[in-house]
Design a protein around this motif. Structure first.
Motif, PDB file in Angstrom:
ATOM      1  N   LYS A  25      37.910  46.613  24.540  1.00  0.00           N
ATOM      2  CA  LYS A  25      38.956  47.554  24.911  1.00  0.00           C
ATOM      3  C   LYS A  25      38.951  47.825  26.413  1.00  0.00           C
ATOM      4  CE  LYS A  25      38.787  49.810  20.396  1.00  0.00           C
ATOM      5  NZ  LYS A  25      38.585  51.091  19.649  1.00  0.00           N
ATOM      6  N   GLN A  26      40.006  48.499  26.855  1.00  0.00           N
ATOM      7  CA  GLN A  26      40.186  48.713  28.281  1.00  0.00           C
ATOM      8  C   GLN A  26      39.056  49.553  28.878  1.00  0.00           C
ATOM      9  OE1 GLN A  26      42.571  47.380  30.241  1.00  0.00           O
ATOM     10  NE2 GLN A  26      41.635  48.375  32.029  1.00  0.00           N
ATOM     11  N   TYR A  27      38.566  50.535  28.148  1.00  0.00           N
ATOM     12  CA  TYR A  27      37.533  51.424  28.676  1.00  0.00           C
ATOM     13  C   TYR A  27      36.128  50.933  28.352  1.00  0.00           C
ATOM     14  CZ  TYR A  27      37.877  53.072  23.844  1.00  0.00           C
ATOM     15  OH  TYR A  27      37.927  53.125  22.481  1.00  0.00           O
ATOM     16  N   ARG A  49      33.109  47.559  28.413  1.00  0.00           N
ATOM     17  CA  ARG A  49      32.654  46.304  29.014  1.00  0.00           C
ATOM     18  C   ARG A  49      31.704  45.653  28.017  1.00  0.00           C
ATOM     19  NH1 ARG A  49      36.244  47.751  31.452  1.00  0.00           N
ATOM     20  NH2 ARG A  49      36.535  47.895  33.713  1.00  0.00           N
ATOM     21  N   PRO A  78      37.786  43.683  29.683  1.00  0.00           N
ATOM     22  CA  PRO A  78      38.630  44.047  28.540  1.00  0.00           C
ATOM     23  C   PRO A  78      39.559  42.889  28.146  1.00  0.00           C
ATOM     24  CG  PRO A  78      39.393  45.140  30.539  1.00  0.00           C
ATOM     25  CD  PRO A  78      38.109  44.488  30.895  1.00  0.00           C
ATOM     26  N   GLY A  79      39.824  42.784  26.862  1.00  0.00           N
ATOM     27  CA  GLY A  79      40.698  41.738  26.352  1.00  0.00           C
ATOM     28  C   GLY A  79      40.019  40.952  25.244  1.00  0.00           C
ATOM     29  N   GLN A  96      33.758  55.382  29.780  1.00  0.00           N
ATOM     30  CA  GLN A  96      34.434  56.664  29.964  1.00  0.00           C
ATOM     31  C   GLN A  96      33.435  57.746  30.388  1.00  0.00           C
ATOM     32  OE1 GLN A  96      36.136  56.937  25.996  1.00  0.00           O
ATOM     33  NE2 GLN A  96      38.190  56.707  26.837  1.00  0.00           N
TER      34      GLN A  96
END
Length: 319
Positions: A28-30, A32, A48-49, A66
């Motif tokens: 996810k974007q937040y 690693r 992310p990806g 986060q």
């Protein structure tokens, strides 16, 4: 033959689908991703990806980037001025180095929590009660530095530390309330005294102005009567200044002096001799030039007093 090829193709497709399902990962974007191949960390950090790993060979570990809100349990301690308090806080931190956060420490959340509790106890012991209640900004900064120093090696950055609440014993609360009440009373008395001083100066100036014009006092009296009468009271207390009495006394004319008159007692008949009035006048004239006896009660020197007449002479006089 065709059936065998078709079966082989289907089996191959199913195998590829199973392999891709086992190898496919989504970061996810937040987050690693850290890849461990046979337990060894790969240097590459997956972003992310969509990404893939080799099943049964590699393992992907996701790390949240986060800001984490970590409440610190209430810690009880004794301040520098020997006051028992309970203080709780909250820590805001985030992971800046995923590799260090996973490899350098077993559980970075638990480590940060324990370090925050220890630092909070240390801050309580080094601070006074007044600092905990009123100077929290400086304590927050000191607490942040104490937690951030070891957290740098864990790949964690402390964003902010806040002291939430300071709990005091009931006896201390009552003592502080009495102290605050006494301080407010002292300030109130000082303010009242200052007001009285300023009012006395103004009253002195007003008295000087009124002394030049006596009619100003009467105007002030009338104004006071109007102000009191506006309250619709059944009883009206009217101050009557002494200066007004003096003013009226000076303005009143002096009373006329009446001539003194002496009434004469009626005289008795001539045949009966002198009346009581004449006898009284004669006695007064006789006593007018008589010498005064001395202090011992006897007659003065050279003065002979006649003895009283005997009883026979008194009876003759009566006849």
């Amino acid at each position: 033959m065709v059936e065998e090829l078709l079966t082989a193709a289907i089996a191959t497709g199913v195998g590829v689908a199973v392999y891709m399902g086992a190898a496919a990962r989504v970061v996810k974007q937040y987050e690693r991703g850290l890849v461990f191949r046979f337990g060894r960390l790969r240097e590459e950090v997956r972003g992310p990806g969509f990404t893939t790993i080799v099943p049964l060979v590699e393992r992907l570990r996701k790390v949240n980037m986060q800001i984490v809100t970590l409440p610190v349990p209430a810690q009880e301690g004794i301040t520098r001025d020997n006051v028992t308090v309970r203080v709780d806080a909250v820590v805001y931190f985030k992971v800046v180095d995923p590799a260090s956060a996973i490899v350098a420490v077993e559980d970075y959340r638990f480590a940060v929590s324990q370090m925050a509790q220890t630092s909070l106890r240390s801050i309580i012991g080094k601070s006074d009660l007044d600092d905990l209640l009123s100077n929290r900004e400086m304590l927050n900064q000191g607490l942040e530095l104490m937690i951030d120093s070891p957290a740098v090696g864990w790949g964690v950055q402390i964003d902010r530390v806040e002291i939430k609440d300071v709990s005091l014993p009931e006896t201390m609360k009552r003592s502080m309330a009495r102290q605050a009440e006494a301080d407010r009373e002292r300030r109130a008395r000082v303010i009242n005294a200052d007001a009285e001083l300023q009012a006395s100066h103004k009253l002195a100036e007003a008295a000087e102005v009124m002394s030049e014009q006596p009619a100003a006092l009467q105007l002030r009296l009338l104004h006071t009567i109007v102000a009191v009468a506006a309250e619709k009271n059944s009883t009206l207390v009217l101050p009557f200044p002494v200066e007004l009495l003096r003013f009226l006394e000076r303005s009143a004319p002096p009373p006329a002096a009446a001539p003194a008159r002496k009434e004469q007692a009626p005289a008795g008949p001539a045949s009966e001799g002198p009346g009581p009035a004449e006898v009284a006048d004669a006695a007064a004239d006789a006593l007018d030039g008589a010498p005064v006896p001395d202090a011992l009660g006897g007659p003065a020197d050279g003065l002979m007093l006649d003895a009283p007449p005997p009883e026979e002479e008194r009876e003759g006089l009566r006849e």
